[in-house]
Design a protein around this motif. Structure first.
Motif, PDB file in Angstrom:
ATOM      1  N   LEU A  54       0.915  -1.169   0.047  1.00 15.82           N
ATOM      2  CA  LEU A  54      -0.064  -0.040   0.052  1.00 15.82           C
ATOM      3  C   LEU A  54       0.757   1.333  -0.095  1.00 15.82           C
ATOM      4  CD1 LEU A  54      -3.186  -0.764   2.253  1.00 15.82           C
ATOM      5  CD2 LEU A  54      -3.177  -0.236   0.035  1.00 15.82           C
ATOM      6  N   LEU A  55       2.083   1.284   0.231  1.00 20.60           N
ATOM      7  CA  LEU A  55       3.022   2.447   0.370  1.00 20.60           C
ATOM      8  C   LEU A  55       3.094   2.885  -1.224  1.00 20.60           C
ATOM      9  CD1 LEU A  55       5.989   1.332   2.416  1.00 20.60           C
ATOM     10  CD2 LEU A  55       4.538   3.370   2.669  1.00 20.60           C
ATOM     11  N   ALA A  56       2.900   1.832  -2.261  1.00 16.97           N
ATOM     12  CA  ALA A  56       2.748   2.480  -3.588  1.00 16.97           C
ATOM     13  C   ALA A  56       1.783   3.563  -3.977  1.00 16.97           C
ATOM     14  CB  ALA A  56       2.483   1.001  -4.417  1.00 16.97           C
ATOM     15  N   VAL A  57       0.641   3.478  -3.122  1.00 17.47           N
ATOM     16  CA  VAL A  57      -0.597   4.518  -3.345  1.00 17.47           C
ATOM     17  C   VAL A  57      -0.080   5.592  -3.177  1.00 17.47           C
ATOM     18  CG1 VAL A  57      -2.582   5.025  -2.409  1.00 17.47           C
ATOM     19  CG2 VAL A  57      -2.484   2.654  -2.654  1.00 17.47           C
ATOM     20  N   PRO A  58       0.726   6.204  -2.187  1.00 15.14           N
ATOM     21  CA  PRO A  58       1.080   7.878  -2.016  1.00 15.14           C
ATOM     22  C   PRO A  58       1.885   8.010  -3.208  1.00 15.14           C
ATOM     23  CG  PRO A  58       1.829   6.325  -0.174  1.00 15.14           C
ATOM     24  CD  PRO A  58       0.921   5.499  -0.723  1.00 15.14           C
ATOM     25  N   PHE A  59       2.979   7.244  -3.326  1.00 15.06           N
ATOM     26  CA  PHE A  59       4.040   7.452  -4.527  1.00 15.06           C
ATOM     27  C   PHE A  59       3.607   7.765  -5.736  1.00 15.06           C
ATOM     28  CE2 PHE A  59       6.790   5.685  -0.973  1.00 15.06           C
ATOM     29  CZ  PHE A  59       7.293   6.728  -0.853  1.00 15.06           C
ATOM     30  N   PHE A  60       2.459   6.933  -6.276  1.00 17.22           N
ATOM     31  CA  PHE A  60       1.950   6.836  -7.514  1.00 17.22           C
ATOM     32  C   PHE A  60       1.181   8.164  -7.537  1.00 17.22           C
ATOM     33  CE2 PHE A  60       2.439   2.276  -8.704  1.00 17.22           C
ATOM     34  CZ  PHE A  60       3.271   2.325  -9.550  1.00 17.22           C
ATOM     35  N   ILE A  61       0.450   8.552  -6.405  1.00 19.86           N
ATOM     36  CA  ILE A  61      -0.544   9.776  -6.567  1.00 19.86           C
ATOM     37  C   ILE A  61       0.442  10.999  -6.676  1.00 19.86           C
ATOM     38  CG2 ILE A  61      -1.859  11.061  -5.028  1.00 19.86           C
ATOM     39  CD1 ILE A  61      -3.239   8.731  -3.707  1.00 19.86           C
ATOM     40  N   LEU A  62       1.670  10.810  -5.993  1.00 20.09           N
ATOM     41  CA  LEU A  62       2.689  11.972  -6.030  1.00 20.09           C
ATOM     42  C   LEU A  62       3.168  12.135  -7.649  1.00 20.09           C
ATOM     43  CD1 LEU A  62       4.622  14.331  -5.050  1.00 20.09           C
ATOM     44  CD2 LEU A  62       6.025  12.215  -4.209  1.00 20.09           C
ATOM     45  N   ALA A  63       3.429  10.898  -8.001  1.00 15.25           N
ATOM     46  CA  ALA A  63       4.097  10.774  -9.434  1.00 15.25           C
ATOM     47  C   ALA A  63       3.082  11.129 -10.320  1.00 15.25           C
ATOM     48  CB  ALA A  63       4.394   9.314 -10.024  1.00 15.25           C
ATOM     49  N   GLY A  64       1.817  10.995 -10.319  1.00 13.93           N
ATOM     50  CA  GLY A  64       0.647  11.694 -11.087  1.00 13.93           C
ATOM     51  C   GLY A  64       0.613  13.274 -10.955  1.00 13.93           C
ATOM     52  N   SER A  65       0.664  13.561  -9.816  1.00 16.92           N
ATOM     53  CA  SER A  65       0.572  15.138  -9.727  1.00 16.92           C
ATOM     54  C   SER A  65       2.032  15.918 -10.206  1.00 16.92           C
ATOM     55  CB  SER A  65       0.599  15.507  -8.166  1.00 16.92           C
ATOM     56  OG  SER A  65      -0.729  14.997  -7.541  1.00 16.92           O
ATOM     57  N   LEU A  66       3.149  15.221 -10.024  1.00 15.97           N
ATOM     58  CA  LEU A  66       4.097  15.757 -10.518  1.00 15.97           C
ATOM     59  C   LEU A  66       4.300  15.708 -12.111  1.00 15.97           C
ATOM     60  CD1 LEU A  66       7.026  14.070  -8.495  1.00 15.97           C
ATOM     61  CD2 LEU A  66       6.359  16.476  -8.374  1.00 15.97           C
ATOM     62  N   MET A  67       3.516  14.834 -12.607  1.00 15.66           N
ATOM     63  CA  MET A  67       3.476  14.657 -14.115  1.00 15.66           C
ATOM     64  C   MET A  67       2.683  15.647 -14.608  1.00 15.66           C
ATOM     65  SD  MET A  67       5.146  12.190 -15.352  1.00 15.66           S
ATOM     66  CE  MET A  67       6.152  10.778 -14.882  1.00 15.66           C
ATOM     67  N   ASN A  68       1.299  16.174 -13.786  1.00 14.56           N
ATOM     68  CA  ASN A  68       0.440  16.985 -14.269  1.00 14.56           C
ATOM     69  C   ASN A  68       0.988  18.343 -14.113  1.00 14.56           C
ATOM     70  OD1 ASN A  68      -2.009  15.811 -15.229  1.00 14.56           O
ATOM     71  ND2 ASN A  68      -2.590  15.360 -12.692  1.00 14.56           N
ATOM     72  N   HIS A  69       1.590  18.541 -13.207  1.00 20.11           N
ATOM     73  CA  HIS A  69       2.407  19.987 -13.162  1.00 20.11           C
ATOM     74  C   HIS A  69       3.557  20.335 -13.693  1.00 20.11           C
ATOM     75  CE1 HIS A  69      -0.619  19.936  -9.614  1.00 20.11           C
ATOM     76  NE2 HIS A  69      -0.581  21.271  -9.671  1.00 20.11           N
TER      77      HIS A  69
END
Length: 424
Positions: A54-69
């Protein structure tokens, strides 16, 4: 069980958040019907999120936000336009193609709708497309994200069902591409009926230029999926690698990220992660109560005592999931229903990986239907239209998605071919 589900329904009706409704209903049940102390609720909730995958969840969320910005969405959209914009209804096809490419980076429908959706709807409106078509195809294409790896719902399902996340990622790729094909067929039909033309002529030079600009961005899913399949890292480690790569692109290569934007992205990630983890934790105690009170066995016996026909059982489960998806957030539904339904299908010989893909796609349809319909709320805000208008615009695009769902349900090879090739 009447107390448990009655309290849950009451809390949801009065507008209590899903996580608090699930935890509150569980607490009321334990206080009234169980000799165990109320502190058990806290302990079981902590155990529900105490999981390395489940640690993958916050990191993938962070990766998606970084890609968007980082301006990556604009590069992906430009490349998709050069690739398929020459077809009739070009920007509709671009919409689907961009969602497929972005799916390999974010793994969440909301991220797709909120990030790419802003670019896509603006471009389609300026291109003369009807607003209902723009909103409908944007909403429908956003559901591709949770099927194509990396996928946040598949990670949650893998943790709850003790199923290989690597196999689930491999199983989601072909169904995701099949969804894209079905939606592009729908776009072609709309283009013919409404007379939409081509938005750009095909030019190798433009294709090469946009590909060159987006190349480093397009490497993200290659790094994530390729690293997992090659055994270089686990899905959790792949999420960390995706964050590091996104920071490298946005900070060093594109130079679109600074400390202020990284701070804002981090705060958004913390907020989103907290919401997801609260839902997982609350759903874990709710699911534990169902399991410890043998509700899972009762459900399995009730279904299997009436029929052991796999076709009918899968049809019934699909109908149940469709109804649940209308009212419950997908992560909560996955955490609660997986322990209940998985024993039923495995008793009939259905592979947990196959069932996981079927379940995720089914629950993603709930993001496109009222009253929950989170994607619809996001796009209604992005497109500045009423929620009811977003519902009407999206409804026709549910048809190809339901067809794909039935195909995945009754043709296991669609989801099982790749994991069997790679893992078995």
């Amino acid at each position: 069980m009447l107390i448990l589900f009655g309290t849950l329904a009451l809390l949801l009706i009065i507008g209590m958040p899903v996580a608090l409704s699930l935890a509150g209903a569980s607490l009321v049940f334990l206080l009234l019907e169980s000799p165990m102390p109320a502190v058990v609720v806290v302990h079981r909730m902590i155990n529900g999120v105490d999981s390395f995958p489940l640690l993958a969840v916050p990191f993938f969320i962070l990766a998606g936000s970084l890609m968007n910005h980082s301006g990556i969405t604009d590069r992906i959209f430009a490349f998709a336009k050069a690739l398929v914009g020459w077809m009739r209804g070009g920007l509709g096809h671009v919409n689907v193609g961009a969602s497929v490419l972005f799916a390999g980076m974010s793994g969440a429908a909301i991220a797709d709708a909120g990030g790419l959706g802003t670019v896509e709807i603006k471009a389609m409106r300026e291109g003369g497309y009807d607003p209902d078509f723009a909103v409908g195809i944007t909403a429908a294409s956003s559901t591709i994200g949770p099927l194509i790896p990396p996928s946040l719902p598949l990670i949650v399902y893998g943790v709850v069902s003790s199923t290989s996340i690597g196999q689930l990622f491999a199983a989601g790729l072909l169904p995701g591409l099949l969804m894209a094909v079905a939606l592009m067929i729908m776009v072609a039909w709309y283009a013919k009926v409404r007379g939409y033309g081509r938005d750009a002529g095909f030019a190798w030079k433009v294709l090469w230029t946009t590909f060159h600009r987006a190349f480093l961005s397009l490497l993200t899913p290659v790094i994530i999926v390729g690293g997992i399949l090659a055994g270089l890292f686990t899905p959790t480690e792949a999420a960390i690698a995706a964050c590091a790569y996104a920071l490298f692109l946005g900070g060093a290569i594109y130079q679109t990220l600074d400390l202020r934007s990284i701070r804002a992205i981090s705060m958004d990630t913390i907020e989103t992660t907290a919401i997801v983890m609260m839902i997982v934790a609350a759903a874990s105690i709710f699911s534990w109560i169902l399991t410890s009170n043998q509700v899972t066995e009762m459900v399995a016996d009730a279904i299997l005592s009436h029929t052991q026909n796999v076709f009918l059982v899968l049809l019934l489960i699909n109908l149940v999931l469709l109804v649940v998806g209308l009212f419950m957030e997908p992560v909560a539904a996955i955490t609660i229903l997986t322990p209940v339904l998985l024993p039923v299908v495995t008793a009939l010989g259905v592979d947990p990986v196959h069932f996981g893909i079927m379940m995720i796609l089914n629950l993603m349809l709930g993001l496109l239907t009222p009253p929950v319909g989170m994607v619809l709320y996001v796009l209604a805000r992005v497109a500045d239209i009423k929620f009811e208008s977003a519902v009407r615009a999206t409804a026709p695009f549910l048809i190809p998605l339901v067809i794909v769902l039935l195909l995945i349900t009754y043709v296991p090879a669609v989801s099982m071919w790749l994991p069997e090739l790679l893992y078995r």
